[in-house]
Motif scaffolding. Structure first.
Motif, PDB file in Angstrom:
ATOM      1  N   GLY A   1       0.912  -1.325   0.099  1.00  0.00           N
ATOM      2  CA  GLY A   1      -0.039   0.146  -0.103  1.00  0.00           C
ATOM      3  C   GLY A   1       0.843   1.167   0.042  1.00  0.00           C
ATOM      4  O   GLY A   1       2.020   1.121  -0.223  1.00  0.00           O
ATOM      5  N   ASN A   2       0.290   2.394   0.282  1.00  0.00           N
ATOM      6  CA  ASN A   2       1.005   3.650   0.318  1.00  0.00           C
ATOM      7  C   ASN A   2       1.823   3.778   1.380  1.00  0.00           C
ATOM      8  O   ASN A   2       1.751   3.603   2.489  1.00  0.00           O
ATOM      9  CB  ASN A   2      -0.052   4.795   0.255  1.00  0.00           C
ATOM     10  CG  ASN A   2      -0.951   4.997  -1.033  1.00  0.00           C
ATOM     11  OD1 ASN A   2      -0.603   4.331  -1.910  1.00  0.00           O
ATOM     12  ND2 ASN A   2      -2.052   5.466  -0.817  1.00  0.00           N
ATOM     13  N   THR A   3       3.085   4.282   1.281  1.00  0.00           N
ATOM     14  CA  THR A   3       4.222   4.541   2.435  1.00  0.00           C
ATOM     15  C   THR A   3       3.922   5.981   2.566  1.00  0.00           C
ATOM     16  O   THR A   3       4.352   6.832   1.842  1.00  0.00           O
ATOM     17  CB  THR A   3       5.520   4.220   1.810  1.00  0.00           C
ATOM     18  OG1 THR A   3       5.731   4.916   0.436  1.00  0.00           O
ATOM     19  CG2 THR A   3       5.488   2.690   1.379  1.00  0.00           C
ATOM     20  N   MET A   4       3.598   6.115   3.750  1.00  0.00           N
ATOM     21  CA  MET A   4       3.023   7.435   4.180  1.00  0.00           C
ATOM     22  C   MET A   4       3.671   7.806   5.664  1.00  0.00           C
ATOM     23  O   MET A   4       4.016   6.746   6.333  1.00  0.00           O
ATOM     24  CB  MET A   4       1.634   7.945   4.280  1.00  0.00           C
ATOM     25  CG  MET A   4       1.160   7.939   2.867  1.00  0.00           C
ATOM     26  SD  MET A   4      -0.671   7.978   2.885  1.00  0.00           S
ATOM     27  CE  MET A   4      -0.890   9.788   3.246  1.00  0.00           C
ATOM     28  N   PRO A   5       4.047   8.793   5.840  1.00  0.00           N
ATOM     29  CA  PRO A   5       4.751   9.135   7.479  1.00  0.00           C
ATOM     30  C   PRO A   5       3.608   9.210   8.292  1.00  0.00           C
ATOM     31  O   PRO A   5       3.278  10.108   9.057  1.00  0.00           O
ATOM     32  CB  PRO A   5       5.476  10.653   7.489  1.00  0.00           C
ATOM     33  CG  PRO A   5       4.631  11.178   6.165  1.00  0.00           C
ATOM     34  CD  PRO A   5       4.319  10.272   5.213  1.00  0.00           C
ATOM     35  N   LEU A   6       2.972   7.774   8.614  1.00  0.00           N
ATOM     36  CA  LEU A   6       1.848   7.814   9.603  1.00  0.00           C
ATOM     37  C   LEU A   6       2.375   6.893  10.664  1.00  0.00           C
ATOM     38  O   LEU A   6       3.047   5.949  10.284  1.00  0.00           O
ATOM     39  CB  LEU A   6       0.590   7.172   8.913  1.00  0.00           C
ATOM     40  CG  LEU A   6       0.006   8.220   8.060  1.00  0.00           C
ATOM     41  CD1 LEU A   6      -1.113   7.403   7.120  1.00  0.00           C
ATOM     42  CD2 LEU A   6      -0.592   9.350   8.614  1.00  0.00           C
ATOM     43  N   PRO A   7       1.697   7.106  11.814  1.00  0.00           N
ATOM     44  CA  PRO A   7       2.310   5.838  12.937  1.00  0.00           C
ATOM     45  C   PRO A   7       1.717   4.467  12.659  1.00  0.00           C
ATOM     46  O   PRO A   7       0.619   4.648  11.924  1.00  0.00           O
ATOM     47  CB  PRO A   7       1.667   6.561  14.183  1.00  0.00           C
ATOM     48  CG  PRO A   7       0.350   7.339  13.746  1.00  0.00           C
ATOM     49  CD  PRO A   7       0.781   7.920  12.336  1.00  0.00           C
TER      50      PRO A   7
END
Length: 245
Positions: A201-207
């Motif tokens: 899936g999407n790689t995002m700066p989320l915890p």
């Protein structure tokens, strides 16, 4: 007149502010409380505080819930069938409101009866009560179809949040031996932790949340428990004021 209107408007604005801040504080407390186990223990207390019994039930009473099929009716029929297999001498009474114009075999009560039969309950051991519109009226109608029930052991099957009010209502109506089986859900035995990064899936700066069952499930369950329990506590207060418990 202008000064009076101005004064009235200022009072309205002040009352609105007080109401807004009060609601905001209450909402914040509800959210914070959801991160604790407190809501579950209130829910547990409603379901167990007066439900213990040491007698052999002669009546198993399924309290009315949502239509069939629904979570509440299916859970109640499952618990009732299990209890009946433990006490096969008992008569099962299904209290489920139905419209007067609906033939019994097309009612939700009849559908619950069929579900019990599928689970092995003897069809000749099942009675239907379709007139009751609330817990007190259901208790009154049970007496009408089973006049000896107040002097027999009665096991109530209902949702955990409703159990305390149901048992106390039946006792107030003169039932001498009343206990209950609350329809608690079973928690899944599987570890539900996972690693977000391993699922693509999407790689995002989320915890990462995969390792937090508290955030993914328990918080929302405890938030739901609060809504259920506060409504039921209000119901208990109303029944107390009415003298029904």
């Amino acid at each position: 007149n202008f000064d009076l209107m101005k004064k009235l408007l200022s009072h309205i604005l002040l009352a609105t502010k007080i109401l807004f801040y009060t609601f905001s504080v209450f909402l914040m407390l509800v959210v914070l409380f959801s991160f604790t186990t407190g809501p579950f223990w209130i829910y547990h207390w409603l379901g167990t505080s007066v439900s213990d019994y040491k007698f052999k039930p002669e009546y198993i009473i399924i309290m009315g819930g949502a239509g069939h099929p629904s979570e509440s009716s299916l859970m109640r029929s499952w618990y009732a069938a299990r209890s009946w297999h433990t006490y096969p001498q008992a008569t099962v009474i299904i209290t489920q409101p139905s419209a007067v114009c609906v033939r019994p075999e097309f009612s939700d009560a009849w559908a619950i009866r069929n579900d019990l039969v599928l689970r092995g309950v003897d069809s000749t051991a099942i009675l239907l009560e379709i007139k009751g519109r609330n817990t007190r009226q259901e208790a009154m109608e049970v007496i009408q179809i089973a006049p000896d029930a107040p002097n027999k052991g009665c096991l109530i099957i209902t949702a955990p949040e409703h159990m305390r009010r149901a048992v106390l209502t039946f006792r107030k109506m003169g039932f001498k031996q009343v206990g209950g089986e609350s329809t608690f859900n079973a928690s899944g035995p599987v570890d539900l932790d996972y690693k977000d990064g391993q699922l693509g899936g999407n790689t995002m700066p989320l915890p990462e949340v995969g390792g937090s069952v508290q955030l993914r499930y328990q918080f929302w369950n405890h938030l739901r428990y609060q809504v259920i329990c506060y409504r039921e506590l209000a119901g208990l207060m109303w029944y107390k004021v009415k003298g029904w418990i």
